[in-house]
Design a protein around this motif. Structure first.
Motif, PDB file in Angstrom:
ATOM      1  N   ASP A 188       0.764  -1.329   0.040  1.00 35.76           N
ATOM      2  CA  ASP A 188       0.011   0.006   0.085  1.00 35.76           C
ATOM      3  C   ASP A 188       0.844   1.304   0.250  1.00 35.76           C
ATOM      4  O   ASP A 188       0.608   2.325  -0.884  1.00 35.76           O
ATOM      5  N   ASP A 189       1.775   1.322   0.782  1.00 39.52           N
ATOM      6  CA  ASP A 189       2.605   2.690   0.997  1.00 39.52           C
ATOM      7  C   ASP A 189       3.482   2.659   0.039  1.00 39.52           C
ATOM      8  O   ASP A 189       3.949   4.085  -0.449  1.00 39.52           O
ATOM      9  N   ALA A 190       4.237   1.629  -0.491  1.00 36.65           N
ATOM     10  CA  ALA A 190       5.225   1.425  -1.472  1.00 36.65           C
ATOM     11  C   ALA A 190       4.484   2.057  -2.937  1.00 36.65           C
ATOM     12  O   ALA A 190       5.076   3.001  -3.419  1.00 36.65           O
ATOM     13  N   THR A 191       3.270   1.557  -3.218  1.00 38.06           N
ATOM     14  CA  THR A 191       2.514   1.705  -4.586  1.00 38.06           C
ATOM     15  C   THR A 191       2.169   3.160  -4.545  1.00 38.06           C
ATOM     16  O   THR A 191       2.047   3.913  -5.426  1.00 38.06           O
ATOM     17  N   THR A 229       9.718  -8.289   0.326  1.00 41.41           N
ATOM     18  CA  THR A 229      10.268  -7.835  -0.712  1.00 41.41           C
ATOM     19  C   THR A 229       9.888  -8.082  -1.929  1.00 41.41           C
ATOM     20  O   THR A 229       9.623  -7.163  -2.840  1.00 41.41           O
ATOM     21  N   SER A 230       9.678  -9.395  -2.120  1.00 42.40           N
ATOM     22  CA  SER A 230       9.504  -9.824  -3.704  1.00 42.40           C
ATOM     23  C   SER A 230       7.964  -9.630  -3.761  1.00 42.40           C
ATOM     24  O   SER A 230       7.662  -8.952  -4.847  1.00 42.40           O
ATOM     25  N   GLU A 234       6.922  -6.866  -7.086  1.00 46.92           N
ATOM     26  CA  GLU A 234       6.165  -7.459  -7.861  1.00 46.92           C
ATOM     27  C   GLU A 234       4.883  -6.604  -8.422  1.00 46.92           C
ATOM     28  O   GLU A 234       4.679  -6.277  -9.429  1.00 46.92           O
ATOM     29  N   ALA A 235       4.493  -5.909  -7.301  1.00 44.45           N
ATOM     30  CA  ALA A 235       3.232  -4.902  -7.372  1.00 44.45           C
ATOM     31  C   ALA A 235       3.820  -3.588  -7.983  1.00 44.45           C
ATOM     32  O   ALA A 235       2.785  -2.896  -8.558  1.00 44.45           O
ATOM     33  N   GLY A 240       8.431  -0.153 -13.272  1.00 42.07           N
ATOM     34  CA  GLY A 240      10.039  -0.336 -13.710  1.00 42.07           C
ATOM     35  C   GLY A 240      10.893   0.220 -12.702  1.00 42.07           C
ATOM     36  O   GLY A 240      12.115   0.236 -12.946  1.00 42.07           O
ATOM     37  N   VAL A 241      10.418   0.198 -11.317  1.00 41.13           N
ATOM     38  CA  VAL A 241      11.503   0.298 -10.210  1.00 41.13           C
ATOM     39  C   VAL A 241      12.027  -0.831  -9.767  1.00 41.13           C
ATOM     40  O   VAL A 241      11.620  -1.781  -9.651  1.00 41.13           O
TER      41      VAL A 241
END
Length: 423
Positions: A188-191, A229-230, A234-235, A240-241
């Motif tokens: 959630d917070d990464a995306t 992490t994986s 993947e999300a 492309g990061v």
């Protein structure tokens, strides 16, 4: 085209304008962080050392190892490290360029300003001034770390400061302070962070997560959470990061191989391990320093620093109340004495760093041969300015300041207690 021909052509087209201006007659292939990331992605299941060059010994040792392994690497220094190390944002590129020319290093090397920490909005005016100066001094890649702030402020700080970073430069962003198993990053917070940047035409090369790692000496035994992490990587795949892994020193070789093989990580920060190895401190197979029952490091006799200088450093630390986890603070105070040691001692220190780094690059990180991949990439692209790995797919109208603030309130995250966000 021969290896030499690739290098000569890469040298001609692959150095960014700040490097060309600073070092017009150099034969050091200093490149954008984007180049290193692309080379590791092209090899696949591979990451490279992002070595915190806390002192000159570490810089030399890592560059020797990179040349031996033909591995593209990153030499970096964190913003906080500039306060307690002789290396800083304004001399790191000059040191790397000089060593590369002296040793005939032909692998591509990025100069990274790590953990450029923004603790509050009050830090932004100074950052707007300093970031351009850092690139004028030879930095080719930067990590904007506003992870200490709330998610909306983190994203807004990144959007603000990215206008002061050249578009050709490597860019790292961070979500979740580094604090071990507490306050772990989520999809959630990464995306949220990466989507918001994408909407504003900003394409980060790396994202650093709180995925269970710690800075300094790892004592919990938990370390990096590979599956988490994986899942996050993947999300983020449509954007492309790549991943930037912090806190590698406390994780065994098996865990680090799993990160390289099972996630999209291409950059692995190595700091404390290199410092301890250089000093001749006993470490386990992945660079975590061994501490005796009295809370002191175990120095290997005849390795690293001279016994006399090591005893002086320990006495200084004890007198000043410096804990084992904060021996990093000794770098600046003792650099002159370290470099004044006889050449055989300096050379054995460099060799320890080089051998340790070579083993990581070849046997753990799978980075060998990425130097050739990067040189060929630069020649084929015929430019230092690589294209973004993704396109803008988010609607800017949905990511205005007001909507960012509102959207952040819907995130389901647990930030945990205050973490170690400096380095």
């Amino acid at each position: 085209m021969s290896v030499d021909a690739y290098f000569e052509k890469a040298l001609e087209v692959g150095r960014p304008p700040n490097i060309v201006q600073l070092f017009p007659n150099s034969e050091a292939l200093l490149v954008s962080g984007k180049v290193v990331d692309r080379a590791l992605k092209a090899k696949g299941s591979a990451m490279t050392i992002a070595a915190n060059g806390r002192n000159h010994i570490i810089i030399r040792g890592v560059l020797e190892a990179a040349q031996r392994a033909d591995a593209a690497v990153i030499i970096e220094i964190a913003r906080s490290e500039c306060n307690y190390c002789p290396t800083n944002f304004y001399n790191i590129a000059r040191q790397v360029d000089a060593v590369c020319n002296e040793l005939g290093v032909t692998v591509p090397v990025a100069i990274h300003a790590d953990h450029y920490v923004i603790k509050s909005e009050a830090d932004l005016p100074y950052a707007r001034m300093e970031l351009p100066s850092m690139f004028e001094a030879g930095v080719t890649s930067v990590a904007i770390d506003a992870s200490h702030m709330a998610d909306d402020l983190n994203l807004l700080a990144n959007i603000d400061l990215c206008q002061y970073i050249p578009t050709w430069a490597g860019l790292e962003t961070e979500v979740g302070e580094i604090k071990g198993a507490q306050g772990l990053s989520t999809v959630d917070d990464a995306t949220f962070l990466i989507r918001g940047l994408n909407a504003h035409g900003i394409f980060a090369d790396w994202i650093a997560l709180n995925n269970g790692s710690t800075h300094g000496i790892e004592s919990s035994g938990q370390g990096i959470q590979v599956e988490l992490t994986s899942q996050i990587h993947e999300a983020l795949a449509p954007y492309g990061v790549s991943g930037a892994q912090h806190g590698t020193s406390g994780n065994n070789s098996e865990k680090l191989r799993a990160i390289a093989a099972g996630t999209h990580t291409t950059k692995a920060n190595v700091a404390t391990a290199l410092q301890m190895v250089a000093w001749g401190v006993e470490v386990n197979d992945y660079g975590n320093a061994i501490i005796d029952d009295a809370g002191h490091f175990k120095k290997i006799e005849g390795a690293g620093l001279s016994e006399e200088l090591w005893e002086e450093m320990v006495a200084y630390a004890d007198a000043d109340g410096v804990s084992a986890d904060n021996y990093k603070w000794l770098n600046l105070h003792f650099e002159k004495k370290i470099m004044a040691q006889p050449k055989p001692i300096r050379e054995r220190m460099i060799k320890l760093v080089a051998d340790f780094s070579y083993d990581l690059l070849t046997n753990v990180f799978n980075a060998a041969g990425t130097g050739a991949i990067a040189r060929k990439l630069l020649v084929e692209m015929d430019t230092y300015d690589l294209e973004a790995k993704a396109e803008q797919i988010e609607d800017p109208a949905e990511w205005t300041k007001e909507k960012i603030i509102a959207r952040a309130k819907t995130l389901v995250v647990d930030k945990g207690p205050e973490g170690d966000f400096d380095d």
